[in-house]
Design a protein around this motif. Structure first.
Motif, mmCIF file in Angstrom:
data_model
loop_
_atom_site.group_PDB
_atom_site.id
_atom_site.type_symbol
_atom_site.label_atom_id
_atom_site.label_comp_id
_atom_site.label_asym_id
_atom_site.label_seq_id
_atom_site.Cartn_x
_atom_site.Cartn_y
_atom_site.Cartn_z
ATOM 1 N N LYS A 167 -14.391 7.064 9.666
ATOM 2 C CA LYS A 167 -14.761 7.550 10.998
ATOM 3 C C LYS A 167 -15.145 9.026 10.991
ATOM 4 O O LYS A 167 -15.600 9.554 12.010
ATOM 5 N N GLY A 168 -14.955 9.695 9.854
ATOM 6 C CA GLY A 168 -15.287 11.110 9.770
ATOM 7 C C GLY A 168 -14.217 12.024 10.326
ATOM 8 O O GLY A 168 -14.447 13.226 10.497
ATOM 9 N N THR A 169 -13.034 11.464 10.592
ATOM 10 C CA THR A 169 -11.925 12.276 11.115
ATOM 11 C C THR A 169 -11.457 13.275 10.068
ATOM 12 O O THR A 169 -11.133 14.431 10.391
ATOM 13 N N VAL A 170 -11.409 12.840 8.810
ATOM 14 C CA VAL A 170 -11.036 13.704 7.687
ATOM 15 C C VAL A 170 -11.962 13.404 6.517
ATOM 16 O O VAL A 170 -12.670 12.384 6.509
ATOM 17 N N ARG A 171 -11.954 14.278 5.525
ATOM 18 C CA ARG A 171 -12.747 14.082 4.309
ATOM 19 C C ARG A 171 -11.826 13.672 3.174
ATOM 20 O O ARG A 171 -10.812 14.313 2.924
ATOM 21 N N GLN A 172 -12.174 12.601 2.498
ATOM 22 C CA GLN A 172 -11.331 12.113 1.410
ATOM 23 C C GLN A 172 -11.162 13.145 0.306
ATOM 24 O O GLN A 172 -10.091 13.249 -0.294
ATOM 25 N N ASP A 173 -12.193 13.913 0.048
ATOM 26 C CA ASP A 173 -12.130 14.918 -1.020
ATOM 27 C C ASP A 173 -11.132 16.033 -0.729
ATOM 28 O O ASP A 173 -10.796 16.807 -1.635
ATOM 29 N N ASP A 174 -10.670 16.113 0.512
ATOM 30 C CA ASP A 174 -9.703 17.160 0.859
ATOM 31 C C ASP A 174 -8.261 16.748 0.528
ATOM 32 O O ASP A 174 -7.345 17.552 0.666
ATOM 33 N N PHE A 175 -8.085 15.491 0.100
ATOM 34 C CA PHE A 175 -6.735 14.960 -0.112
ATOM 35 C C PHE A 175 -6.521 14.510 -1.550
ATOM 36 O O PHE A 175 -7.469 14.235 -2.283
ATOM 37 N N VAL A 176 -5.246 14.421 -1.906
ATOM 38 C CA VAL A 176 -4.844 13.854 -3.184
ATOM 39 C C VAL A 176 -3.696 12.883 -2.922
ATOM 40 O O VAL A 176 -2.847 13.123 -2.050
ATOM 41 N N VAL A 177 -3.680 11.764 -3.638
ATOM 42 C CA VAL A 177 -2.613 10.768 -3.498
ATOM 43 C C VAL A 177 -1.529 11.072 -4.521
ATOM 44 O O VAL A 177 -1.774 11.061 -5.728
ATOM 45 N N LEU A 178 -0.318 11.342 -4.037
ATOM 46 C CA LEU A 178 0.798 11.683 -4.919
ATOM 47 C C LEU A 178 1.599 10.459 -5.358
ATOM 48 O O LEU A 178 2.280 10.511 -6.384
ATOM 49 N N TRP A 179 1.505 9.387 -4.577
ATOM 50 C CA TRP A 179 2.299 8.188 -4.867
ATOM 51 C C TRP A 179 1.670 7.005 -4.146
ATOM 52 O O TRP A 179 1.073 7.165 -3.076
ATOM 53 N N SER A 180 1.784 5.829 -4.737
ATOM 54 C CA SER A 180 1.281 4.613 -4.116
ATOM 55 C C SER A 180 2.285 3.492 -4.325
ATOM 56 O O SER A 180 2.884 3.377 -5.402
ATOM 57 N N SER A 181 2.472 2.661 -3.310
ATOM 58 C CA SER A 181 3.444 1.565 -3.386
ATOM 59 C C SER A 181 2.826 0.317 -4.004
ATOM 60 O O SER A 181 1.613 0.240 -4.227
ATOM 61 N N LYS A 182 3.660 -0.656 -4.245
ATOM 62 C CA LYS A 182 3.186 -1.991 -4.575
ATOM 63 C C LYS A 182 2.648 -2.625 -3.284
ATOM 64 O O LYS A 182 2.906 -2.123 -2.183
ATOM 65 N N PRO A 183 1.901 -3.735 -3.383
ATOM 66 C CA PRO A 183 1.355 -4.374 -2.176
ATOM 67 C C PRO A 183 2.448 -4.753 -1.165
ATOM 68 O O PRO A 183 3.508 -5.250 -1.524
ATOM 69 N N ILE A 184 2.150 -4.486 0.078
ATOM 70 C CA ILE A 184 3.038 -4.801 1.196
ATOM 71 C C ILE A 184 2.392 -5.932 1.998
ATOM 72 O O ILE A 184 1.183 -5.884 2.253
ATOM 73 N N PRO A 185 3.142 -6.953 2.403
ATOM 74 C CA PRO A 185 2.527 -8.009 3.212
ATOM 75 C C PRO A 185 1.951 -7.432 4.487
ATOM 76 O O PRO A 185 2.568 -6.586 5.141
ATOM 77 N N GLU A 186 0.758 -7.866 4.822
ATOM 78 C CA GLU A 186 0.024 -7.314 5.956
ATOM 79 C C GLU A 186 0.785 -7.482 7.268
ATOM 80 O O GLU A 186 1.615 -8.385 7.426
ATOM 81 N N SER A 187 0.492 -6.600 8.204
ATOM 82 C CA SER A 187 1.109 -6.662 9.528
ATOM 83 C C SER A 187 0.768 -7.993 10.200
ATOM 84 O O SER A 187 -0.405 -8.373 10.253
ATOM 85 N N PRO A 188 1.766 -8.715 10.688
ATOM 86 C CA PRO A 188 1.506 -10.043 11.249
ATOM 87 C C PRO A 188 1.208 -10.026 12.745
ATOM 88 O O PRO A 188 1.580 -9.099 13.474
ATOM 89 N N MET A 189 0.555 -11.089 13.187
ATOM 90 C CA MET A 189 0.510 -11.415 14.600
ATOM 91 C C MET A 189 1.735 -12.284 14.869
ATOM 92 O O MET A 189 2.058 -13.188 14.088
ATOM 93 N N VAL A 190 2.431 -11.993 15.944
ATOM 94 C CA VAL A 190 3.626 -12.764 16.288
ATOM 95 C C VAL A 190 3.485 -13.284 17.717
ATOM 96 O O VAL A 190 2.782 -12.701 18.533
ATOM 97 N N TRP A 191 4.142 -14.396 17.978
ATOM 98 C CA TRP A 191 4.171 -14.897 19.342
ATOM 99 C C TRP A 191 5.586 -15.233 19.747
ATOM 100 O O TRP A 191 6.471 -15.409 18.916
ATOM 101 N N ARG A 192 5.797 -15.273 21.056
ATOM 102 C CA ARG A 192 7.082 -15.743 21.556
ATOM 103 C C ARG A 192 7.196 -17.227 21.258
ATOM 104 O O ARG A 192 6.259 -17.990 21.483
#
Length: 301
Positions: free
Chosen positions: A218-243
Motif C-alpha cells: 500500500k506504500g505505507t512503509v518501504r520494505q528496504d527500510d526494515f530488517v527481519v530479526l526473527w521469523s516463526s514457524k508457520p501459524i495456522p491462519e486466522s479462522p472464520m468462526v460462527w456461533r
C-alpha cells in the motif's frame, strides 16, 4: 359443552377440514420460534488489524459478495481490541467473526463458537502465515540478541503473531521477554506496530508477515527500510468462526459463499482463492504454544 356437541356433530368431511385448519394455525403460531435463529442481518466481527474504518473498507469486497450470495444485509463490526470481538460473540451481538488463532482459542473457551473456515490467499496458496520481528535497517540491529534493553512493541495480548508466538520463540532462544526489553507496549494493531518501528517510537516489533507485506504494497512503509530479526514457524491462519446456535441452513449457505470468494481482495490477506473448511482441532498447536508459555487463556480477558 354446547361447543363440544356442535363440533362432534359435524360431518366427517367437515371435521377433517377443521383439523387441517387448526394444524395450519398451530404451525403458523410456532413459525417464529422455529426461525428465530435465522438473522435478518448477518453481523460479522473483524479483528483490529488496522483502524476500524480502514478494516471495514479493506473488507468491503468480501462483505458485499457475501451479502449478494446470502440475500441478507451483512453488517461489519470492528472492536478496539480482540477482547471486544470475543465479548460481542459471547453476548450474541455477532453471528460470525474473523479472529486470530489465539483469540479464537480464547473465544472457544468462553463463548459458544467454533472455527469453520479459513482463507486461502492467491499469492501463497496456503492457509498459514508467520510472525516476524522487525527493526529499522538503519538501527544497526541484526538479531534478537541485540534487543536487550531496547523498546519493543507487541500488538495485543491475545494476538498470535503479534505477541504469543514471538514470545514463545524468544523464550526458546533463551531470552525472557518479560525482563529482556526496556519499555514494552501493546500497540493495538499490526499497522500501528509497523509504524512505531518506522517512526522510531520503538526499536523493534512483532507483527504478521502478511500484514507487513500489505503495508509495503500500500506504500505505507518501504520494505528496504526494515530488517527481519526473527521469523516463526508457520501459524495456522486466522479462522472464520460462527456461533454454534446459528441456523444450520444459514451455516451451510455461509460456508459455500465463502468458498466461492475468489479473486477478491480482503484486508491484509490480499487476493483470495476462496476459503477452505477448518475445525477446532486445527488450533491445537495454538493451545500447545499456550502451554509452553504457561498461559491461562481465560486470565487474558
Amino acid at each position: 359443552m354446547s361447543q363440544l356437541r356442535s363440533t362432534t356433530s359435524l360431518s366427517p368431511s367437515r371435521r377433517v377440514a377443521l383439523r387441517a385448519a387448526l394444524a395450519l394455525t398451530i404451525g403458523a403460531a410456532g413459525a417464529p420460534a422455529a426461525f428465530a435463529q435465522q438473522p435478518q442481518v448477518l453481523t460479522i466481527g473483524l479483528i483490529p488489524a488496522e483502524d476500524s474504518q480502514a478494516m471495514i473498507e479493506s473488507s468491503r469486497q468480501v462483505l458485499d459478495a457475501l451479502q449478494q450470495q446470502l440475500g441478507i444485509p451483512v453488517k461489519p463490526f470492528v472492536a478496539t481490541d480482540y477482547n471486544g470481538v470475543i465479548e460481542a460473540l459471547r453476548a450474541k451481538k455477532l453471528d460470525v467473526a474473523y479472529l486470530g488463532p489465539f483469540s479464537y482459542v480464547l473465544a472457544s473457551s468462553v463463548a459458544n463458537v467454533e472455527a469453520f473456515s479459513v482463507a486461502v490467499t492467491k499469492k501463497t496458496g496456503q492457509s498459514a502465515y508467520k510472525s516476524v520481528i522487525l527493526a529499522r535497517k538503519d538501527s544497526g540491529l541484526r538479531s534478537v540478541a541485540e534487543l536487550k534493553g531496547r523498546n519493543f512493541a507487541f500488538v495485543d495480548p491475545s494476538s498470535a503473531s503479534g505477541h504469543l508466538f514471538p514470545k514463545a520463540g524468544l523464550q526458546q532462544t533463551g531470552l525472557d521477554p518479560d525482563s529482556y526489553f526496556g519499555r514494552v507496549l501493546f500497540s493495538g494493531s499490526h499497522d500501528a506496530s509497523i509504524l512505531a518501528v518506522a517512526n522510531k517510537k520503538v526499536d523493534a516489533a512483532a507483527v504478521a508477515d502478511r500484514i507487513f507485506a500489505s503495508a509495503v504494497a500500500k506504500g505505507t512503509v518501504r520494505q528496504d527500510d526494515f530488517v527481519v530479526l526473527w521469523s516463526s514457524k508457520p501459524i495456522p491462519e486466522s479462522p472464520m468462526v460462527w456461533r454454534k446456535d446459528l441456523d444450520p441452513a444459514l451455516k451451510d449457505k455461509l460456508a459455500k459463499a465463502l468458498a466461492n470468494l475468489k479473486d477478491v481482495k480482503w484486508g491484509d490477506q490480499g487476493v483470495l482463492n476462496g476459503f477452505q473448511p477448518t475445525s477446532d482441532a486445527a488450533y491445537d498447536v495454538v493451545r500447545d504454544t499456550a502451554k509452553v508459555l504457561k498461559l491461562d487463556l481465560r486470565s487474558m480477558k
